[in-house]
Write an enzyme that holds these catalytic residues in place. Structure first.
Site, PDB file in Angstrom:
ATOM      1  N   ASP A   1       0.722  -1.326  -0.241  1.00 17.91           N
ATOM      2  CA  ASP A   1       0.064   0.068  -0.181  1.00 17.91           C
ATOM      3  C   ASP A   1       0.945   1.040   0.204  1.00 17.91           C
ATOM      4  O   ASP A   1       0.382   2.309  -0.500  1.00 17.91           O
ATOM      5  CB  ASP A   1      -0.958  -0.046   1.144  1.00 17.91           C
ATOM      6  CG  ASP A   1       0.048   0.058   2.446  1.00 17.91           C
ATOM      7  OD1 ASP A   1       1.010  -0.284   2.572  1.00 17.91           O
ATOM      8  OD2 ASP A   1      -0.719   0.601   3.552  1.00 17.91           O
TER       9      ASP A   1
ATOM     10  N   ARG B   1       6.500   4.380   4.417  1.00 19.31           N
ATOM     11  CA  ARG B   1       6.307   4.560   5.933  1.00 19.31           C
ATOM     12  C   ARG B   1       5.995   3.112   6.721  1.00 19.31           C
ATOM     13  O   ARG B   1       6.536   2.233   6.311  1.00 19.31           O
ATOM     14  CB  ARG B   1       4.934   5.400   6.277  1.00 19.31           C
ATOM     15  CG  ARG B   1       3.786   4.772   5.811  1.00 19.31           C
ATOM     16  CD  ARG B   1       2.624   5.820   6.125  1.00 19.31           C
ATOM     17  NE  ARG B   1       0.998   4.687   6.113  1.00 19.31           N
ATOM     18  CZ  ARG B   1      -0.069   5.457   6.188  1.00 19.31           C
ATOM     19  NH1 ARG B   1      -0.115   6.574   5.674  1.00 19.31           N
ATOM     20  NH2 ARG B   1      -0.905   4.543   6.090  1.00 19.31           N
TER      21      ARG B   1
ATOM     22  N   GLU C   1       4.031   0.928   7.280  1.00 17.17           N
ATOM     23  CA  GLU C   1       3.170  -0.170   6.552  1.00 17.17           C
ATOM     24  C   GLU C   1       3.895  -0.983   5.811  1.00 17.17           C
ATOM     25  O   GLU C   1       4.447  -2.050   6.112  1.00 17.17           O
ATOM     26  CB  GLU C   1       1.963   0.465   6.177  1.00 17.17           C
ATOM     27  CG  GLU C   1       0.747   0.919   7.193  1.00 17.17           C
ATOM     28  CD  GLU C   1      -0.512   1.430   6.647  1.00 17.17           C
ATOM     29  OE1 GLU C   1      -1.269   0.370   6.534  1.00 17.17           O
ATOM     30  OE2 GLU C   1      -0.732   2.343   6.434  1.00 17.17           O
TER      31      GLU C   1
ATOM     32  N   GLU D   1      -1.816   9.549  -1.047  1.00 23.78           N
ATOM     33  CA  GLU D   1      -3.018   8.673  -0.201  1.00 23.78           C
ATOM     34  C   GLU D   1      -4.188   9.677  -0.238  1.00 23.78           C
ATOM     35  O   GLU D   1      -5.311   9.189  -0.355  1.00 23.78           O
ATOM     36  CB  GLU D   1      -2.350   8.064   1.151  1.00 23.78           C
ATOM     37  CG  GLU D   1      -3.399   7.425   2.031  1.00 23.78           C
ATOM     38  CD  GLU D   1      -2.982   6.799   3.272  1.00 23.78           C
ATOM     39  OE1 GLU D   1      -3.483   5.804   3.739  1.00 23.78           O
ATOM     40  OE2 GLU D   1      -1.956   7.364   3.952  1.00 23.78           O
TER      41      GLU D   1
ATOM     42  N   HIS E   1       1.049   6.111  -2.472  1.00 22.47           N
ATOM     43  CA  HIS E   1      -0.321   5.249  -2.456  1.00 22.47           C
ATOM     44  C   HIS E   1      -0.710   5.046  -4.038  1.00 22.47           C
ATOM     45  O   HIS E   1      -0.953   6.024  -4.420  1.00 22.47           O
ATOM     46  CB  HIS E   1      -1.389   5.428  -1.593  1.00 22.47           C
ATOM     47  CG  HIS E   1      -1.626   4.883  -0.217  1.00 22.47           C
ATOM     48  ND1 HIS E   1      -0.290   4.769   0.732  1.00 22.47           N
ATOM     49  CD2 HIS E   1      -2.333   4.034   0.447  1.00 22.47           C
ATOM     50  CE1 HIS E   1      -0.661   4.343   1.744  1.00 22.47           C
ATOM     51  NE2 HIS E   1      -1.757   3.622   1.657  1.00 22.47           N
TER      52      HIS E   1
END
Length: 468
Positions: A50, A54, A56, A346, A368
């Site tokens: 995704d 960062r 994630e 994002e 994203h």
């Protein structure tokens, strides 16, 4: 510090080459295309992440579900996504549920994220015509749909509600998501998944499964029309889910896109539904935080943005689709470009020249690809290079370009490298209003040409030019 010209960068990605190219007269749209490409490079590293930068960097299902169609045109991703489907099967729970994140498991997206286990293999079939992928993944698809039927539908109301202990993400980061009825989104995607399952069962010769999914599909369509649409106006209404007053109007962009995209209504009802969508785009809108947005703002989130341009163009309003695409005010695809974006963000306002991060520090990514799902429309409708869903595999395909009727974009050109060779398409609007179309059909293939205002015609391999 070293001088800048002595620093060499190395791009790390599982993408080794791009399969398509897009260029038009609008430099901001060209930059948007480049941003989509860069976000694909950065996020396709071993798994479809995704975000690559960062805390994630995980394979969230909702993101690849909406982006998979664009991905198949950008690069040869069959093996890459086939491996990811294996990861989804590896972590599928004993009761059949697909977790929202693969290969690590977990997540909090709910059905719209887990449905990637249905939508991604179908996109791979439509693009690559590889029956083996469908065959190996079908048992997992069947188990998931059985789980959905057992756990996600309230027997007392027949509403698609999901489990109470699961998060219910809707149109993620849509600026009016709180105004929507999330069960409307769930039901729409459930109908889409049922349609996929019906067709997959047919292709695999699973006659009993095909009949079952066909019957359920028709029943859920009827239920949708009775529950979410006003019978006279075809405006969307609340179902009573999560405290919303049953029958109250919803009437936002995100409530109309999916029912139109998935063919839930037909005839006059569909026309009314479509006109309602156009009306919500042509008017000013108010966000969940009471921000006023001008007409032709993009109010949709991750899930519905991927479908809105196609719905508008196929419904006969490409002018609205082009105005959405080329809008530079917030919120729009091009607003981040005007703020310096070199990838897909994002949020459409992840950073602005006036407000900085705007309070988005706690959850904000500059890489994203979800909003970049418009890339498939740029290839499929602006250039008109479209696969034949009845004959997947590119032996036969469609050429259906739709030039910008507003006149703001004066030309577009590009290509897709199919398994049989390069398909080229371009259109140029001359000063006298004439549009010149040029196409290249690879050797060994044929195409159905569909030009605006003209009857479809079959064309063979070679170079073709038309002036209308």
């Amino acid at each position: 510090p070293l001088p800048v010209d002595s620093v060499e960068s190395v791009v790390l990605s599982s993408v080794h080459a791009f399969a398509s190219h897009f260029q038009c007269s609008n430099p901001l749209v060209n930059r948007l295309w480049e941003n989509i490409r860069w976000s694909t490079l950065a996020n396709f590293i071993s798994i479809p992440t995704d975000c690559p930068q960062r805390n994630e960097r995980m394979g969230w299902g909702g993101d690849i579900s909406v982006f998979s169609r664009t991905a198949t045109f950008l690069t040869d991703c069959k093996s890459f996504l086939r491996k990811h489907l294996q990861a989804m099967r590896d972590i599928q729970q004993p009761d059949g549920r697909f977790p929202d994140v693969a290969p690590i498991g977990g997540g909090f997206g709910g059905f719209l994220w887990g449905a990637a286990g249905i939508t991604v293999p179908w996109e791979l079939w439509l693009h690559y015509a590889d029956m083996e992928i469908l065959s190996e993944h079908y048992p997992a698809m069947l188990r998931y749909m059985d789980y959905v039927e057992r756990h996600y539908i309230d027997p007392s109301t027949n509403l698609f509600v999901q489990n109470n202990n699961e998060s219910k993400l809707g149109d993620w980061l849509g600026l009016q998501d709180n105004q929507n009825d999330k069960s409307l989104l769930f039901e729409s995607y459930y109908i889409y998944c049922l349609d996929i399952m019906q067709n997959t069962a047919r292709l695999l010769g699973k006659n009993a499964d095909e009949a079952r999914f066909k019957d359920t599909l028709e029943a859920r369509k009827k239920f949708f029309i009775q529950t979410y649409l006003h019978p006279q106006t075809m405006r969307t209404i609340a179902s009573g889910f999560e405290g919303k007053q049953k029958g109250n109007p919803i009437d936002i962009q995100g409530s109309y896109v999916l029912p139109l995209a998935f063919g839930i209504t037909e005839g006059e009802s569909r026309t009314k539904l479509f006109n309602n969508l156009v009306r919500t785009i042509e008017r000013a809108n108010t966000t969940d935080t009471q921000t006023q947005c001008p007409p032709y703002s993009l109010m949709t989130g991750f899930i519905t943005t991927s479908w809105i341009s196609r719905v508008l163009t196929d419904g006969g309003r490409p002018d609205v689709a082009y105005r959405l695409l080329q809008n530079t005010a917030y919120p729009s695809w091009l607003y981040p470009v005007t703020q310096g974006a070199t990838t897909i963000w994002e949020r459409l306002n992840s950073y602005t020249h006036t407000d900085g991060f705007g309070g988005n520090n706690s959850m904000n990514s500059f890489n994203h690809y979800s909003f970049g799902a418009v890339g498939q429309w740029m290839i499929n409708r602006c250039l008109g290079i479209e696969r034949d869903t009845e004959q997947p595999g590119w032996k036969h395909f469609q050429l259906c370009p739709v030039p910008d009727p507003t006149g703001e974009m004066t030309f577009a050109r590009g290509h897709y490298d199919s398994p049989f060779g390069r398909i080229e398409s371009s259109w140029t609007r001359e000063k006298d209003g004439t549009v010149t179309y040029r196409f290249t059909v690879p050797h060994g293939t044929t195409a159905t040409l569909m030009l605006p205002g003209k009857s479809p015609q079959e064309i063979k391999a070679g170079h073709h030019e038309f002036r209308l």
